[in-house]
Design an enzyme around this catalytic site. Structure first.
Site, PDB file in Angstrom:
ATOM      1  N   GLU A  95       0.844  -1.187   0.000  1.00  0.00           N
ATOM      2  CA  GLU A  95       0.000   0.000   0.000  1.00  0.00           C
ATOM      3  C   GLU A  95       0.886   1.247   0.000  1.00  0.00           C
ATOM      4  OE1 GLU A  95      -3.121  -0.032  -0.341  1.00  0.00           O
ATOM      5  OE2 GLU A  95      -3.657  -2.117   0.096  1.00  0.00           O
ATOM      6  N   ASP A 102     -17.727  -7.915 -11.061  1.00  0.00           N
ATOM      7  CA  ASP A 102     -17.675  -7.285  -9.738  1.00  0.00           C
ATOM      8  C   ASP A 102     -17.050  -5.896  -9.824  1.00  0.00           C
ATOM      9  OD1 ASP A 102     -18.405  -7.482  -7.083  1.00  0.00           O
ATOM     10  OD2 ASP A 102     -16.464  -8.271  -6.444  1.00  0.00           O
TER      11      ASP A 102
END
Length: 482
Positions: A68, A94
């Site tokens: 991240e 999705d």
């Protein structure tokens, strides 16, 4: 899995997503390639999760380490739950639902992505919405879309490649420079070097530059601008290739709009072909082709050198074009004409030197408005310059033609105007011969009309006594022709 195989595998599902959710197929394919390492990442293999979407899917998930980035761009390794899907399509769907429905705190969070037809705007919208923390995310997606032709058209359109038929976005602002296209130790030469595979109605490839490359042994035309606008092909070397530059339209019946309706009649425009060398072409060095319904527009051909085309093959071939300007062109040993133009208008050739053509130096068929001036033509098999097929508005000025008719003594002329050529002029052209003698220096046949001629010098040892002969109806000869 090879990259092309991965694209081919997910492309049909991406097209379904585009039709159902109005999200660019090129966008989600590029995301899948980037985020799943072309379907080979641990997350893709374990969970069919292409996009790194966290959480669970019908209660299913996998645990994976991930990197991240904080707001300052600093990286940290963490372990997180990622959704596990039963198929690639489920993963694609999705993602599409996320874009359409937004987040729990903002249903319009990805609104700018849905319905956007410009892939660069779509990728920028993703970054702005905070989809990815990588600051170079949009740039990476754009590069993938352009590199792997994820901008091809819909099913049934012209020449689509194995990546599938996608959503019709187009490539713009690309430069291909200082590259070598040819055989290697591992594989033979490419079919073609730089080109496009398909196009959608109303969309054009724009601002494409192909500069200072070498194309060797190509098995088709080395550069093929198909419905491109704003093209520069300059400083390249074409060596022992099938053909050089082919400025092309989309073939009949193979151009579609995004709704699936067949549409035809579109070509490109604003093409510059400059300072290239063409050596030993199997086909034409330069081929400019429009359509009968709409001509190829505005092509500049300047300072090129052609050294050899195969037997029967032209140096420059122009068909269905409007506004082709050729200047300072050098040509030798062509298997047919150095320049051949037909069914076109507003054609010009100025300066340059054409040597040793198997047939005519320049031939015009059904051309409206052409200006050929200050060109040197030497050692032609047949005529130096020929017009036929109802040409009109042809101005031939200050050209020097030396040794025409070398395939047959007395068989051909320096300049031959025939077959209903009208409203044209012959001014201060010079014809000379020191080898096989031509039939005439200049012959304008009786089928021609309204031909102005003055100051032409045809003292070329012609076989016929009248080396200069103007048999046109309504001929105008304001000063001596010899």
């Amino acid at each position: 899995m090879a990259r092309s195989d991965f694209i081919k595998e997910i492309a049909p599902d991406a097209q379904k997503i585009y039709k159902k959710y109005d999200i660019l197929a090129s966008l989600i394919i590029a995301q899948a390639c980037l985020e799943s390492a072309w379907g080979t990442s641990g997350l893709a293999q374990k969970g069919k999760n292409l996009f790194g979407i966290k959480g669970t899917y019908n209660g299913q998930y996998v645990l994976m380490w991930t990197t991240e980035y904080d707001r300052k761009g600093n990286a940290t390794r963490v372990q997180a739950k990622f959704r596990k899907y039963p198929s690639w399509y489920a993963s694609l769907q999705d993602l599409a639902k996320l874009y359409v429905n937004g987040t729990s705190w903002d249903p319009n969070h990805y609104k700018a992505v849905v319905g956007e037809k410009d892939y660069k705007k779509a990728t920028a919208a993703l970054v702005k919405a905070g989809y990815a923390t990588d600051p170079n995310y949009a740039t990476k997606l754009n590069s993938l879309i352009e590199t792997y032709h994820l901008d091809t058209a819909k099913s049934g359109s012209y020449g689509t490649i194995d990546s599938g038929n996608l959503d019709g976005t187009v490539t713009k602002n690309v430069t291909v420079e200082n590259c070598y296209f040819g055989a290697s130790a591992e594989m033979g030469a490419f079919h073609a070097g730089v080109g496009s595979h398909s196009a959608v109605t109303g969309k054009f490839y724009e601002n494409i530059k192909v500069i200072n490359n070498t194309f060797e042994g190509m098995r088709y035309y080395s550069v093929k601008p198909m419905k491109w606008r704003g093209v520069v092909v300059s400083g390249n070397r074409f060596l022992n290739t099938y053909g050089g530059v082919y400025v092309a339209p989309i073939p009949d019946g193979q151009l579609y709009d995004l709704g699936g309706t067949k549409v035809t009649y579109e070509t490109g425009s604003d093409v510059v072909i400059n300072a290239n060398t063409f050596e030993n072409m199997g086909e034409k060095a330069i081929y400019v082709l429009g359509r009968k319904e709409i001509y190829q527009q505005d092509v500049t051909i300047s300072n090129n050198i052609v050294s050899g085309t195969a037997d029967g093959k032209k140096g420059i071939f122009i068909r269905y074009a409007d506004g082709v300007n050729i200047s300072n062109h050098q040509s030798k040993n062509t298997g047919s004409q150095a320049i051949y133009a037909e069914f076109s208008q507003n054609i010009s050739a100025s300066g340059g030197e054409f040597k040793t053509t198997k047939t005519d130096g320049i031939k015009l068929n059904a051309v409206k408005q052409a200006n050929i001036n200050n060109v040197s033509i030497q050692d032609t098999g047949t005529h130096g310059i020929m017009t036929y097929g109802g040409c009109s508005g042809i101005d031939l000025k200050y050209n020097k033609i030396t040794d025409p008719s070398q395939s047959s003594a007395g068989g051909f002329d320096g300049i031959y105007m025939s077959n209903d050529t009208t409203d044209s002029s012959l001014i201060a052209n010079k014809i000379r011969s020191s080898k096989k003698a031509p039939r005439r220096g200049i012959w304008v046949t009786a089928t021609c009309d309204n031909i102005v001629a003055f100051g032409n010098d045809t003292r070329c040892r012609a076989v016929e006594a009248d080396s200069y002969r103007n048999s046109a109806t309504n001929k105008i000869e304001t000063s001596g022709n010899v």
